[in-house]
Design an enzyme around this catalytic site. Sequence first.
Site, PDB file in Angstrom:
ATOM      1  N   GLN A 101       0.842  -1.192   0.000  1.00 14.68           N
ATOM      2  CA  GLN A 101       0.000   0.000   0.000  1.00 14.68           C
ATOM      3  C   GLN A 101       0.883   1.249   0.000  1.00 14.68           C
ATOM      4  O   GLN A 101       0.403   2.351  -0.162  1.00 14.68           O
ATOM      5  CB  GLN A 101      -0.882  -0.001   1.249  1.00 14.68           C
ATOM      6  N   ASP A 104       6.226   4.605  -1.368  1.00 17.69           N
ATOM      7  CA  ASP A 104       7.581   5.116  -1.104  1.00 17.69           C
ATOM      8  C   ASP A 104       8.683   4.423  -1.905  1.00 17.69           C
ATOM      9  O   ASP A 104       9.858   4.808  -1.767  1.00 17.69           O
ATOM     10  CB  ASP A 104       7.884   5.028   0.392  1.00 17.69           C
ATOM     11  N   HIS A 119      -1.389   1.438  -4.331  1.00 13.43           N
ATOM     12  CA  HIS A 119      -1.746   2.857  -4.184  1.00 13.43           C
ATOM     13  C   HIS A 119      -0.831   3.774  -4.993  1.00 13.43           C
ATOM     14  O   HIS A 119      -0.709   4.968  -4.696  1.00 13.43           O
ATOM     15  CB  HIS A 119      -1.725   3.251  -2.690  1.00 13.43           C
ATOM     16  N   CYS A 127      -0.235  12.805 -16.138  1.00 15.02           N
ATOM     17  CA  CYS A 127      -0.903  13.968 -16.732  1.00 15.02           C
ATOM     18  C   CYS A 127      -2.420  13.775 -16.719  1.00 15.02           C
ATOM     19  O   CYS A 127      -2.909  12.705 -17.109  1.00 15.02           O
ATOM     20  CB  CYS A 127      -0.438  14.174 -18.167  1.00 15.02           C
ATOM     21  N   CYS A 148       2.485  19.036 -17.984  1.00 16.51           N
ATOM     22  CA  CYS A 148       2.954  17.902 -18.787  1.00 16.51           C
ATOM     23  C   CYS A 148       3.862  18.400 -19.904  1.00 16.51           C
ATOM     24  O   CYS A 148       3.464  19.280 -20.675  1.00 16.51           O
ATOM     25  CB  CYS A 148       1.749  17.181 -19.386  1.00 16.51           C
ATOM     26  N   CYS A 151       1.881  17.557 -23.401  1.00 16.62           N
ATOM     27  CA  CYS A 151       0.647  18.211 -23.873  1.00 16.62           C
ATOM     28  C   CYS A 151       0.308  19.486 -23.102  1.00 16.62           C
ATOM     29  O   CYS A 151      -0.679  20.146 -23.417  1.00 16.62           O
ATOM     30  CB  CYS A 151      -0.527  17.227 -23.773  1.00 16.62           C
ATOM     31  N   THR A 189       0.451  -2.931   8.636  1.00 17.25           N
ATOM     32  CA  THR A 189      -0.737  -2.211   8.167  1.00 17.25           C
ATOM     33  C   THR A 189      -1.837  -2.262   9.234  1.00 17.25           C
ATOM     34  O   THR A 189      -2.010  -3.278   9.894  1.00 17.25           O
ATOM     35  CB  THR A 189      -1.271  -2.766   6.833  1.00 17.25           C
ATOM     36  N   ASN A 214       3.035  -6.905  13.542  1.00 18.20           N
ATOM     37  CA  ASN A 214       2.625  -5.544  13.903  1.00 18.20           C
ATOM     38  C   ASN A 214       2.774  -5.371  15.419  1.00 18.20           C
ATOM     39  O   ASN A 214       2.409  -6.281  16.168  1.00 18.20           O
ATOM     40  CB  ASN A 214       1.156  -5.326  13.502  1.00 18.20           C
ATOM     41  N   GLU A 216       1.020  -3.528  17.171  1.00 20.59           N
ATOM     42  CA  GLU A 216      -0.320  -3.259  17.691  1.00 20.59           C
ATOM     43  C   GLU A 216      -1.338  -4.240  17.121  1.00 20.59           C
ATOM     44  O   GLU A 216      -1.144  -4.736  16.001  1.00 20.59           O
ATOM     45  CB  GLU A 216      -0.770  -1.844  17.262  1.00 20.59           C
TER      46      GLU A 216
END
Length: 254
Positions: A101, A104, A119, A127, A148, A151, A189, A214, A216
């Site tokens: 996801q 980076d 993502h 563009c 762009c 264009c 995640t 994780n 958590e």
Amino acid sequence: MPNIPEKLVRRLAEAEKVVVLTGAGISAESGVPTFRGDDGLWKKFSPEELANFDAFMKNPQMVWEWYQYRRKIVEEVQPNPGHAALVELEKWVPSLVVITQNVDNLHQRAGSRHVIELHGNILRNRCLECGRIVTEKELDFSDGVPRCPHCGGMLRPDVVWFGEMLPEEALRQAYEAAETCDVFFSVGTSAVVYPAASLPEIAFQHGAFVVEVNPEPTPVTDFAHIVLRGKSGEILPELVAEIRKFKSENQQIP
Ligand code: APR
């Protein structure tokens, strides 16, 4: 840091196909802020103002400034031992797919070969007019908002904003990977943003052995076969060391 259960090492040693879903947590130890953690981006910035199309059209300069700020962070950090462990794990299992996801680019920089970007990627630009992908080098901010070079249309970061559809082909590949894998890892995640958050459950329903990494609890905790509570940059290298030891002891050298 939790011990790596032998049951997991055995499952990995027998696995034909392993899938790893990653979120912002795997990049936290590199210094990339998560979204919903205590110092998370959404604690400081409002996604309504910065991560959706209407906000971009209302104030493209502000959104661009924010993405340039995030890009600078991403370019200044390095992949961490969690990213590197997934590259190493590729050697020990017949097939490993990373579904991320994260925008980076750190899995790719670490050397992971099969990365599905759900993502988008913050280092790419698209563009709005001709749809072409424009690299960062081609960006010209002299008018505040880059245009762009092909264009003249307005450029936007090639990432998925709230309320937008995910890239169709990437999503199709992600569903297929989750439905056909033997072991599925959910790493770093919070598993609250859909459709990515549906993948661990889809894997579970198709008989995969589901593992959460994780510090958590998340919604995946409720049905995961194994939960490894801690940081991915510490746990994943430990896991790879165990599978390497197991395979070497059992003459299963790649
Ligand atoms: N190792 C493993 N997990 C960690 C670590 C770490 N070192 N540090 C934090 N985490 C966990 C947190 O406990 C949390 O569950 O990573 C998770 C990060 O959750 P979020 O900040 O919600 O990030 P993510 O799940 O990737 O968000 C999903 O939401 O904002 C959108 O598009 C954005 O891709 C993002 C999506």
